[in-house]
Design a protein around this motif. Structure first.
Motif, PDB file in Angstrom:
ATOM      1  N   ALA A  36       0.883  -1.164   0.000  1.00  0.00           N
ATOM      2  CA  ALA A  36       0.000   0.000   0.000  1.00  0.00           C
ATOM      3  C   ALA A  36       0.918   1.210   0.000  1.00  0.00           C
ATOM      4  O   ALA A  36       1.776   1.344   0.888  1.00  0.00           O
ATOM      5  N   THR A  37       0.793   2.049  -1.006  1.00  0.00           N
ATOM      6  CA  THR A  37       1.731   3.156  -1.151  1.00  0.00           C
ATOM      7  C   THR A  37       1.003   4.418  -1.565  1.00  0.00           C
ATOM      8  O   THR A  37      -0.110   4.376  -2.105  1.00  0.00           O
ATOM      9  N   VAL A  38       1.638   5.551  -1.279  1.00  0.00           N
ATOM     10  CA  VAL A  38       1.174   6.836  -1.798  1.00  0.00           C
ATOM     11  C   VAL A  38       2.303   7.397  -2.643  1.00  0.00           C
ATOM     12  O   VAL A  38       3.409   7.647  -2.150  1.00  0.00           O
ATOM     13  N   TYR A  39       2.016   7.539  -3.922  1.00  0.00           N
ATOM     14  CA  TYR A  39       2.978   8.115  -4.862  1.00  0.00           C
ATOM     15  C   TYR A  39       2.765   9.624  -4.970  1.00  0.00           C
ATOM     16  O   TYR A  39       1.636  10.115  -4.902  1.00  0.00           O
ATOM     17  N   GLN A  40       3.852  10.346  -5.205  1.00  0.00           N
ATOM     18  CA  GLN A  40       3.738  11.726  -5.646  1.00  0.00           C
ATOM     19  C   GLN A  40       4.728  11.958  -6.787  1.00  0.00           C
ATOM     20  O   GLN A  40       5.923  11.675  -6.659  1.00  0.00           O
ATOM     21  N   ALA A  41       4.208  12.436  -7.919  1.00  0.00           N
ATOM     22  CA  ALA A  41       5.062  12.793  -9.053  1.00  0.00           C
ATOM     23  C   ALA A  41       5.714  14.138  -8.781  1.00  0.00           C
ATOM     24  O   ALA A  41       5.052  15.076  -8.318  1.00  0.00           O
ATOM     25  N   VAL A  42       7.020  14.235  -9.052  1.00  0.00           N
ATOM     26  CA  VAL A  42       7.764  15.457  -8.743  1.00  0.00           C
ATOM     27  C   VAL A  42       8.444  16.000 -10.004  1.00  0.00           C
ATOM     28  O   VAL A  42       8.563  15.316 -11.014  1.00  0.00           O
ATOM     29  N   SER A  43       8.886  17.244  -9.900  1.00  0.00           N
ATOM     30  CA  SER A  43       9.369  17.998 -11.055  1.00  0.00           C
ATOM     31  C   SER A  43      10.801  17.639 -11.459  1.00  0.00           C
ATOM     32  O   SER A  43      11.654  18.513 -11.663  1.00  0.00           O
ATOM     33  N   LEU A  44      11.045  16.366 -11.596  1.00  0.00           N
ATOM     34  CA  LEU A  44      12.299  15.855 -12.141  1.00  0.00           C
ATOM     35  C   LEU A  44      11.892  14.901 -13.254  1.00  0.00           C
ATOM     36  O   LEU A  44      11.246  13.878 -12.983  1.00  0.00           O
ATOM     37  N   GLU A 214      -2.387  -1.230   4.203  1.00  0.00           N
ATOM     38  CA  GLU A 214      -3.286  -0.084   4.052  1.00  0.00           C
ATOM     39  C   GLU A 214      -2.500   1.208   4.237  1.00  0.00           C
ATOM     40  O   GLU A 214      -1.537   1.271   5.001  1.00  0.00           O
ATOM     41  N   VAL A 215      -2.955   2.250   3.546  1.00  0.00           N
ATOM     42  CA  VAL A 215      -2.337   3.570   3.658  1.00  0.00           C
ATOM     43  C   VAL A 215      -2.833   4.260   4.923  1.00  0.00           C
ATOM     44  O   VAL A 215      -4.026   4.212   5.253  1.00  0.00           O
ATOM     45  N   ASP A 216      -1.928   4.921   5.628  1.00  0.00           N
ATOM     46  CA  ASP A 216      -2.279   5.710   6.810  1.00  0.00           C
ATOM     47  C   ASP A 216      -3.107   6.919   6.369  1.00  0.00           C
ATOM     48  O   ASP A 216      -2.648   7.727   5.539  1.00  0.00           O
ATOM     49  N   PRO A 217      -4.315   7.088   6.902  1.00  0.00           N
ATOM     50  CA  PRO A 217      -5.149   8.243   6.512  1.00  0.00           C
ATOM     51  C   PRO A 217      -4.483   9.590   6.787  1.00  0.00           C
ATOM     52  O   PRO A 217      -4.849  10.599   6.172  1.00  0.00           O
ATOM     53  N   THR A 218      -3.514   9.625   7.700  1.00  0.00           N
ATOM     54  CA  THR A 218      -2.815  10.871   8.007  1.00  0.00           C
ATOM     55  C   THR A 218      -2.175  11.461   6.758  1.00  0.00           C
ATOM     56  O   THR A 218      -2.193  12.685   6.541  1.00  0.00           O
ATOM     57  N   VAL A 219      -1.594  10.594   5.927  1.00  0.00           N
ATOM     58  CA  VAL A 219      -0.918  11.068   4.720  1.00  0.00           C
ATOM     59  C   VAL A 219      -1.924  11.681   3.750  1.00  0.00           C
ATOM     60  O   VAL A 219      -1.690  12.756   3.182  1.00  0.00           O
ATOM     61  N   LEU A 220      -3.056  11.027   3.565  1.00  0.00           N
ATOM     62  CA  LEU A 220      -4.070  11.539   2.650  1.00  0.00           C
ATOM     63  C   LEU A 220      -4.665  12.846   3.160  1.00  0.00           C
ATOM     64  O   LEU A 220      -4.941  13.767   2.372  1.00  0.00           O
ATOM     65  N   ALA A 221      -4.845  12.940   4.469  1.00  0.00           N
ATOM     66  CA  ALA A 221      -5.353  14.187   5.045  1.00  0.00           C
ATOM     67  C   ALA A 221      -4.364  15.328   4.826  1.00  0.00           C
ATOM     68  O   ALA A 221      -4.752  16.466   4.533  1.00  0.00           O
ATOM     69  N   ALA A 222      -3.072  15.034   4.961  1.00  0.00           N
ATOM     70  CA  ALA A 222      -2.043  16.054   4.757  1.00  0.00           C
ATOM     71  C   ALA A 222      -2.026  16.532   3.314  1.00  0.00           C
ATOM     72  O   ALA A 222      -1.859  17.734   3.044  1.00  0.00           O
ATOM     73  N   LEU A 223      -2.204  15.615   2.377  1.00  0.00           N
ATOM     74  CA  LEU A 223      -2.235  16.009   0.968  1.00  0.00           C
ATOM     75  C   LEU A 223      -3.420  16.928   0.685  1.00  0.00           C
ATOM     76  O   LEU A 223      -3.309  17.878  -0.096  1.00  0.00           O
TER      77      LEU A 223
END
Length: 313
Positions: A36-44, A214-223
């Motif tokens: 279970a992961t949260v990806y973020q695409a970055v400017s590279l 499972e993904v921690d809801p904290t990360v999704l809330a922060a996003l």
């Protein structure tokens, strides 16, 4: 297939990614793990230019135009495999030459090869006038590798299964990062093997959680909120101990970053790139400067950014 009028070359840009959260389940009999992961695409970005040709070929250079060591230029190259996949899908009998300009570290845990493959899918679709649907491209991307679908999508997203089942995650704010890379990479299979070894050796603190990751809801809330401190508290990578076991100097980077003002730091994916979260853009630029002055290869980026897309200039 009727091609109609098609361009002679197409340029596509695709981003690298960082994993803000990565929970790894127990190993299955086939050697794979559920995640279970949260990806973020970055400017590279990786840039792929696809040109009409009779054969299939690829050339890979870095941002200065020099050949890149450790990246195959034959059918082991993921972008070339992507091009052949599109050709088979549409019944195209010609070929393509791919010029790849790499900015994402090789074997750095940022999905550079996956970005190349995603860019090649989009470029060949446009070059050959195939008109493939987003679903068709996604299905091909999933067959190429777990990170390729996200390189197509971009933004921020939750990945489950092997990381290829994606659900977009709402991210209203920009997050600034400083990436610290190394000249030598880490093999993703080797890092997973090391994780399994550490877990088998009764390292209870890194044992897999029971059940499905499972993904921690904290990360999704922060996003959603853009709260840097909240995101910092939710960062997690189950592969970090394994990556640091194989490359102990990564812990030195994380320690140095904390002393230089990073809000938090995490090994990106299977490493060895370290992603350091900064409070804002100015803080990230200072962190980049200070780490560079200390001899580290540091680069300021931000996210989220869009996935693979055709560039018209």
């Amino acid at each position: 297939m009727s091609l109609g009028v098609v361009p002679e070359r197409v340029r596509v840009r695709a981003p690298g990614k960082i994993n803000l959260f990565l929970e790894v389940g127990a190993v299955h009999d086939d050697g794979y793990h559920d995640v279970a992961t949260v990806y973020q695409a970055v400017s590279l970005y990786e840039e792929v230019v696809a040109s009409l040709d009779d054969e299939f070929s690829v050339r890979v250079v870095d941002e200065t135009g020099r050949p890149v060591a450790g990246v195959p230029d034959d059918d082991r190259n993921l972008a070339l495999r992507a091009a052949r996949m599109v050709a088979r899908e549409i019944g195209y009998l010609g070929g393509v030459h791919l010029d790849i300009r790499k900015a994402v570290p090789v074997a750095g845990g940022m999905g550079g090869g996956s970005a190349d493959a995603a860019a090649a899918l989009v470029a060949c679709d446009a070059l050959w006038g195939a008109g493939l649907t987003s679903l068709a491209l996604h299905e091909m991307a999933a067959r190429l590798g777990a990170d390729v679908p996200f390189a197509l999508l971009g933004g921020s997203a939750v990945g489950t299964g092997r990381g290829d089942r994606l659900s977009p995650a709402l991210a209203r704010a920009r997050f600034d990062w400083v990436l610290v890379s190394r000249t030598t990479g880490l093999s993703t299979p080797a890092v997973y093997d090391e994780l399994d070894r550490l877990r088998a050796a009764s390292r209870l603190d890194i044992a897999p959680e029971p059940g499905v990751p499972e993904v921690d809801p904290t990360v999704l809330a922060a996003l959603r909120s853009g709260a840097v401190d909240t995101l910092a508290s939710g960062l997690r990578n189950d592969l970090q101990d394994a990556a640091c076991s194989l490359e102990p100097r990564l812990r030195d980077v994380l320690d140095a970053a904390a002393g230089a003002g990073a809000v938090a730091g995490i090994v990106s994916g299977s490493g060895p790139t370290v992603a350091l979260l900064a409070a804002d853009a100015d803080s990230a630029r200072r962190l980049e400067h200070d780490l560079g002055a200390a001899g580290h290869r540091a680069r300021h980026v931000y996210g989220p950014v869009p996935g693979a897309k055709v560039m018209h200039r």
